[in-house]
Design an enzyme around this catalytic site. Structure first.
Site, PDB file in Angstrom:
ATOM      1  N   ARG A  82       0.859  -1.172   0.000  1.00 33.99           N
ATOM      2  CA  ARG A  82       0.000   0.000   0.000  1.00 33.99           C
ATOM      3  C   ARG A  82       0.902   1.230   0.000  1.00 33.99           C
ATOM      4  NH1 ARG A  82      -3.489  -2.993  -1.270  1.00 33.99           N
ATOM      5  NH2 ARG A  82      -5.634  -3.161  -0.473  1.00 33.99           N
ATOM      6  N   GLU A  88      -3.545   7.972  -3.795  1.00 36.26           N
ATOM      7  CA  GLU A  88      -3.813   7.117  -4.944  1.00 36.26           C
ATOM      8  C   GLU A  88      -5.200   7.401  -5.504  1.00 36.26           C
ATOM      9  OE1 GLU A  88      -4.193   2.417  -5.103  1.00 36.26           O
ATOM     10  OE2 GLU A  88      -2.090   3.053  -4.873  1.00 36.26           O
ATOM     11  N   HIS A 123      -1.517   0.332  -9.585  1.00 33.35           N
ATOM     12  CA  HIS A 123      -2.124  -0.572  -8.596  1.00 33.35           C
ATOM     13  C   HIS A 123      -2.919  -1.668  -9.299  1.00 33.35           C
ATOM     14  CE1 HIS A 123      -3.766  -0.799  -4.204  1.00 33.35           C
ATOM     15  NE2 HIS A 123      -3.522  -2.005  -4.715  1.00 33.35           N
TER      16      HIS A 123
END
Length: 344
Positions: A243, A272, A291
């Site tokens: 993360r 993000e 991601h």
């Protein structure tokens, strides 16, 4: 008899109506009398979105404490993947709702993602791709981009867990040294994997490739700190597929710009998605992915299988696999929900 109703993340359907993940299949549940309903497209679910459902399946939406409706019906939040920082776990427990994840689905795809990044960094893949596209005039530049051999190099991990263990199993073939810091992992697992258990500082000091295999929580937020990044070798690389907030991204950027480390590969960001003008995206020493590098047909097919199993178990009045908030299993309210389902 009231139908067992499941709310599905709006992320399953693209704007053109096509499925986002064709291999993810919950349709067998419909044959078992489960009603599947798409949830509204929203960043944070509201009580009105969740009311009337026995289970919901989430990808990008956030499930906050304020998201729970007053009907007390929701028994399961099935999260795709292994990250659950977008779901208020304590609120799930307080509302007698189990939270499940899909570790079987992401173990191999995310482990291979880390190996992919390590190999790409070691071989200067992105730089050589650019050089190859320049034609004969640019090809002499390849002399400036020799790679890094992996034999005898050290790969270190912050955390091991499901994905980290698989990463180390795959890395055995490359004859690397393997070290990790994980105070919650049994020493026997280190021995089984052939991984040396070391203090956190040693992961950064000794590794040629620093990876992160830890969940995002209060303990791990910023664990890749400026102080620890400063301990890395100037020839070392940082790989983050966990993360974004587990790494101090500004500190990483400055270390790269000042050439205090050799490079980085990141599939996750903080925030993000990053802004298009984020300076870290401008660096040639960084390989990036949105991601999603681990997203494969097999990953989503297995996610579908695991989520189907969790939903079917709850519908049958049974405890599902991969429950994150284990405390909910002892709550009378949750047990009463399972008993009611079993009695149908």
């Amino acid at each position: 008899m009231t139908a067992f109703r499941v709310g599905l993340s709006a992320d399953f359907t693209r704007a053109d109506g096509k499925p986002t993940f064709p291999s993810y299949d919950l349709s067998p549940l419909a044959a078992d009398g489960v009603e599947l309903v798409e949830l509204p497209r929203t960043a944070v679910l509201a009580p009105g979105h969740v009311a009337g459902f026995d289970a919901i399946v989430l990808l990008g939406e956030r499930m906050a404490a304020s998201s729970f409706p007053g009907d007390g019906r929701l028994a399961l939040v099935a999260r795709m993947g292994v990250g659950f920082d977008t779901v208020d776990t304590a609120a799930c427990t307080a509302n007698d709702t189990a939270l499940t994840i899909t570790p079987e689905a992401v173990r191999r795809p995310m482990a291979t993602t880390q190996v992919c990044f390590i190999l790409a960094l070691a071989h200067n893949l992105v730089a050589k791709d650019r050089i190859a596209r320049t034609g004969s005039l640019g090809w002499p530049a390849r002399l400036d981009f020799h790679g890094t051999g992996l034999v005898g190099r050290t790969v270190g991990s912050v955390g091991i867990g499901n994905i980290g263990a698989e990463m180390f199993r795959l890395l055995r073939a490359f004859d690397v040294r393997m070290i990790a810091h994980d105070p919650y992992t049994d020493p026997a697992r280190f021995a089984e994997l052939g991984v040396e258990s070391v203090p956190l500082e040693a992961v950064f000091e000794r590794s040629d490739f620093v990876t992160f295999n830890c969940p995002l929580n209060d303990e791990t937020r910023g664990i890749g700190s400026a102080a620890l990044i400063a301990r890395m070798k100037p020839t070392a690389y940082l790989v983050n597929t966990s993360r974004g907030p587990v790494v101090n991204q500004k500190a990483l950027y400055h270390a790269l710009v000042e050439q205090r480390i050799a490079g980085a590969a990141i599939d996750v960001f903080d925030p993000e998605p990053p802004a298009a003008g984020d300076p870290i995206l401008q660096l040639d020493s960084v390989i990036t992915a949105p991601h999603s590098l681990g997203w494969t047909d097999q990953m989503f097919a297995t996610m579908g299988e695991v989520n189907r199993g969790a939903i079917a178990d709850v519908k049958a009045g049974q405890i599902p696999a991969n429950v994150v908030n284990r405390a909910v299993l002892e709550r009378a309210g949750f047990q009463a929900k399972l008993a009611a389902y079993a009695a149908r």
